[in-house]
Motif scaffolding. Structure first.
Motif, PDB file in Angstrom:
ATOM      1  N   GLN A   1      -6.614   2.180   8.420  1.00 45.33           N
ATOM      2  CA  GLN A   1      -6.840   2.595   7.127  1.00 45.33           C
ATOM      3  C   GLN A   1      -6.005   2.784   6.121  1.00 45.33           C
ATOM      4  O   GLN A   1      -4.973   3.489   6.883  1.00 45.33           O
ATOM      5  CB  GLN A   1      -8.060   3.512   7.107  1.00 45.33           C
ATOM      6  N   ILE A   2      -6.065   2.657   5.059  1.00 47.20           N
ATOM      7  CA  ILE A   2      -4.964   2.927   3.840  1.00 47.20           C
ATOM      8  C   ILE A   2      -5.614   4.171   3.066  1.00 47.20           C
ATOM      9  O   ILE A   2      -6.690   3.953   2.820  1.00 47.20           O
ATOM     10  CB  ILE A   2      -4.728   1.860   3.050  1.00 47.20           C
ATOM     11  N   SER A   3      -4.779   5.128   2.891  1.00 50.96           N
ATOM     12  CA  SER A   3      -5.240   6.255   2.187  1.00 50.96           C
ATOM     13  C   SER A   3      -4.182   7.017   1.473  1.00 50.96           C
ATOM     14  O   SER A   3      -3.123   6.748   1.870  1.00 50.96           O
ATOM     15  CB  SER A   3      -6.062   7.407   2.935  1.00 50.96           C
TER      16      SER A   3
ATOM     17  N   HIS B   1       3.526   1.384  10.867  1.00 49.76           N
ATOM     18  CA  HIS B   1       3.192   1.567  12.426  1.00 49.76           C
ATOM     19  C   HIS B   1       1.700   1.613  12.556  1.00 49.76           C
ATOM     20  O   HIS B   1       0.964   2.444  12.208  1.00 49.76           O
ATOM     21  CB  HIS B   1       3.894   2.844  12.705  1.00 49.76           C
ATOM     22  N   PRO B   2       1.243   0.850  13.537  1.00 49.26           N
ATOM     23  CA  PRO B   2       1.840  -0.525  14.260  1.00 49.26           C
ATOM     24  C   PRO B   2       1.977  -1.526  13.008  1.00 49.26           C
ATOM     25  O   PRO B   2       1.843  -1.435  11.754  1.00 49.26           O
ATOM     26  CB  PRO B   2       0.841  -0.960  15.165  1.00 49.26           C
TER      27      PRO B   2
ATOM     28  N   SER C   1       8.816   5.662   7.828  1.00 53.91           N
ATOM     29  CA  SER C   1       7.685   6.460   8.021  1.00 53.91           C
ATOM     30  C   SER C   1       6.602   5.739   8.251  1.00 53.91           C
ATOM     31  O   SER C   1       5.336   6.272   8.676  1.00 53.91           O
ATOM     32  CB  SER C   1       7.376   7.628   7.261  1.00 53.91           C
ATOM     33  N   GLY C   2       6.666   4.467   7.660  1.00 53.20           N
ATOM     34  CA  GLY C   2       5.246   3.524   8.010  1.00 53.20           C
ATOM     35  C   GLY C   2       4.328   3.587   6.486  1.00 53.20           C
ATOM     36  O   GLY C   2       3.541   2.832   6.725  1.00 53.20           O
ATOM     37  N   ARG C   3       4.897   4.396   5.717  1.00 51.47           N
ATOM     38  CA  ARG C   3       4.116   4.618   4.444  1.00 51.47           C
ATOM     39  C   ARG C   3       4.194   3.218   3.592  1.00 51.47           C
ATOM     40  O   ARG C   3       5.297   2.705   3.925  1.00 51.47           O
ATOM     41  CB  ARG C   3       4.327   5.958   3.750  1.00 51.47           C
TER      42      ARG C   3
ATOM     43  N   VAL D   1       1.939   6.843  -3.094  1.00 51.42           N
ATOM     44  CA  VAL D   1       2.581   6.921  -1.677  1.00 51.42           C
ATOM     45  C   VAL D   1       1.309   6.881  -0.870  1.00 51.42           C
ATOM     46  O   VAL D   1       0.478   7.760  -0.743  1.00 51.42           O
ATOM     47  CB  VAL D   1       3.338   7.994  -1.444  1.00 51.42           C
ATOM     48  N   LEU D   2       1.234   5.811   0.231  1.00 55.19           N
ATOM     49  CA  LEU D   2      -0.069   5.514   0.697  1.00 55.19           C
ATOM     50  C   LEU D   2       0.457   5.625   2.212  1.00 55.19           C
ATOM     51  O   LEU D   2       1.594   5.331   2.363  1.00 55.19           O
ATOM     52  CB  LEU D   2      -0.568   4.052   0.755  1.00 55.19           C
ATOM     53  N   LYS D   3      -0.506   6.202   2.938  1.00 56.06           N
ATOM     54  CA  LYS D   3      -0.314   6.203   4.404  1.00 56.06           C
ATOM     55  C   LYS D   3      -1.155   5.305   5.487  1.00 56.06           C
ATOM     56  O   LYS D   3      -2.493   5.061   4.845  1.00 56.06           O
ATOM     57  CB  LYS D   3      -0.117   7.678   4.973  1.00 56.06           C
ATOM     58  N   LEU D   4      -0.848   4.955   6.446  1.00 60.64           N
ATOM     59  CA  LEU D   4      -1.404   3.877   7.400  1.00 60.64           C
ATOM     60  C   LEU D   4      -1.893   4.838   8.564  1.00 60.64           C
ATOM     61  O   LEU D   4      -1.059   5.353   9.264  1.00 60.64           O
ATOM     62  CB  LEU D   4      -0.439   2.751   7.680  1.00 60.64           C
TER      63      LEU D   4
END
Length: 517
Positions: free
Chosen positions: A379-381, A300-301, A352-354, A365-368
């Motif tokens: 960004q990816i973290s 997302h997006p 969740s878009g992760r 497990v990365l989040k956007l």
């Protein structure tokens, strides 16, 4: 006031009995699943191997049902003792089921028959019949004859629980015909249906003249995805193709005249004519080049994940924005590991878009998220990381003393997926209990031992670990399912011997071993 504590299981059950819920219809279900999650994860809960069976044909599992003998025999795993739901009559090799999908009744739709509100198995037979079978009795409720001009082999969801795609085996075309230039062969066919009630959208041909040398094609969420041996992936709108190139609208069960022959659509021997024939290159939505056609969309997006199309880039993943192909900040993900099996990455199935990135010794497990002061870029973290339980100093320089007394240091490095170290093999998500399930395997002496760990999906905290009693051979093919209070392990051994191990929450008494051929 301090933070409020979550009620324990006894309090939740008391509140449920007294009806202390809002008017939201989903509250009761969520409360029940919250109770079950607490029971599953509490320290005193044990999972026991209650049933083991073996088969000479593949074993499949779907929503509490175990299928044997090419879906001919169905066993329920929901009850405390696995029991046979049905066994269909024996059939010839040409009538066997080759692929199947479980359909469950959609909420809020009026269906023509009361039987339609119960789960069904959508099955494809070797002789091109598409069947709808009762998931509880095995009775054939509907049957559609597809065609005689190709061999249909695969079933998949275009839109889950709504639209299915039936794909044919690929037709290479005869070598003589290709050399003589007599015809441009149709590479494969896709038959597309709305399910329940069954209605035909159309049968589409993928031909070499329009698309070139295609290695595969499929439908997903209304998008036609076409793949090439070069690594190129192209996306087209299936709706736009249907509107532009459908030659004639066909209705199942209705009389039809096609190519000088008259018959009933969906009945043998007439079947269903191919009514979507592309005569010109359709509008291209998107194209990208990726190693081994590895391509995923999510987030997302919308973003997509690819591996740059060079062999030396294997194990390197680029996360890019779909709207403009721009690389996300920190969008190059590479797990620095030395292993025989490569790591893998995919969008988290919890919507969740992760992103989940799995290696032999860690699960990231990365989040956007949006870049600060720049909402146009993302960004990816790291959200959290799950680490394998390993000895810290496995890789070290080991001294050796020679015959003369000289000390020599030898450099010695183990692979990250060395069988003597705990290695992650399978990562899955249990959506109803909101838990990540991770299978970790360690080679102990001559055999491998595995355990299934449950982690909090929000924070990654380890909540429960279940040892699997059977040995785990890393050279075999394995599937592990965690479904509410059930754990199921399917193993494929050499010479097509399949084993199934069923675990349930204690306290369940032992059952005799059974064999299905």
């Amino acid at each position: 006031m301090g933070p409020s504590q979550k009620p324990n299981v006894c309090r939740r059950l008391s509140r449920r009995a007294l009806g202390f819920f809002s008017r939201d219809a989903g509250v009761v279900q969520r409360t029940n699943l919250g109770i079950l999650r607490a029971l599953v994860c509490q320290e005193s809960t044990k999972f026991k191997n209650v049933w083991t069976t073996h088969s000479k044909s593949p074993i499949a599992y779907e929503r509490g049902r175990i299928y044997f003998d090419n879906y001919r025999c169905c066993v329920s795993s929901v009850a405390s003792e696995p029991r046979k739901l049905y066994e269909m009559p024996k059939c010839s090799k040409s009538e066997k089921i080759e692929d199947a999908l479980l359909w469950e009744c959609p909420v809020g739709e009026m269906l023509p028959n009361t039987s339609d509100y119960k789960s069904s198995l959508i099955a494809l037979t070797a002789h091109n019949w598409l069947l709808r079978i009762s998931a509880t009795t095995g009775k054939v409720l509907e049957k559609i004859y597809l065609a005689s001009y190709c061999k249909f082999r695969y079933l998949s969801w275009d839109t889950p629980q709504e639209v299915i795609a039936v794909k044919s085996a690929q037709n290479k075309g005869s070598a003589l015909a290709q050399q003589a230039g007599i015809q441009q062969p149709v590479l494969l066919y896709l038959a597309v249906f709305h399910v329940l009630p069954f209605s035909l959208i159309g049968i589409l041909e993928i031909n070499k003249k329009i698309f070139g040398s295609v290695t595969d094609a499929t439908l997903s969420h209304g998008i036609l995805i076409v793949m090439y041996s070069s690594g190129l992936v192209r996306l087209y709108s299936f709706q736009a193709i249907t509107e532009q190139f459908m030659q004639q609208k066909l209705d199942l069960g209705c009389a039809c005249r096609w190519g000088g022959t008259t018959g009933t659509v969906g009945e043998a021997p007439f079947g269903i004519p191919c009514n979507i024939k592309i005569t010109d290159t359709p509008p291209l939505l998107f194209e990208v080049s990726s190693l081994e056609n590895a391509f995923q969309i999510g987030g997302h997006p919308w973003h997509y994940i690819i591996t740059p199309n060079k062999k030396k880039q294997k194990g390197v993943f680029h996360i890019c924005a779909l709207k403009d192909n721009s690389l996300a900040k920190n969008g190059v993900q590479e797990m620095e590991c030395c292993s025989l099996e490569s790591d893998w990455i995919y969008f988290h199935p919890d919507a969740s878009g992760r992103i989940i990135h799995v290696g032999p010794n860690q699960v990231k497990v990365l989040k956007l998220s949006e870049v600060e002061n720049n909402s146009a870029q993302h960004q990816i973290s790291e959200d959290f990381v799950i680490l394998a339980n390993r000895e810290k100093n496995k890789n070290e320089n080991l001294p050796t003393v020679t015959a003369s007394g000289r000390v020599v240091k030898k450099s010695f490095n183990l692979l990250d997926d060395d069988p003597e170290q705990e290695t992650f093999k399978i990562v899955d998500y249990e959506d109803e209990l909101d838990l990540l399930s991770v299978v970790a395997v360690t080679q102990i002496d001559a055999e491998g031992k595995a355990h299934l760990d449950f982690h909090c999906n929000e924070y990654g905290t380890l909540l429960k670990s279940i040892p699997l009693v059977e040995s785990w051979d890393v050279t075999y093919s394995h599937e592990v399912y965690f479904d509410r209070d059930l754990v199921l392990h399917i193993e494929q051994k050499p010479s097509r011997v399949f084993s199934c191990y069923v675990y349930q929450m204690a306290h369940v008494k032992d059952f005799k071993q059974t064999s299905y051929s």
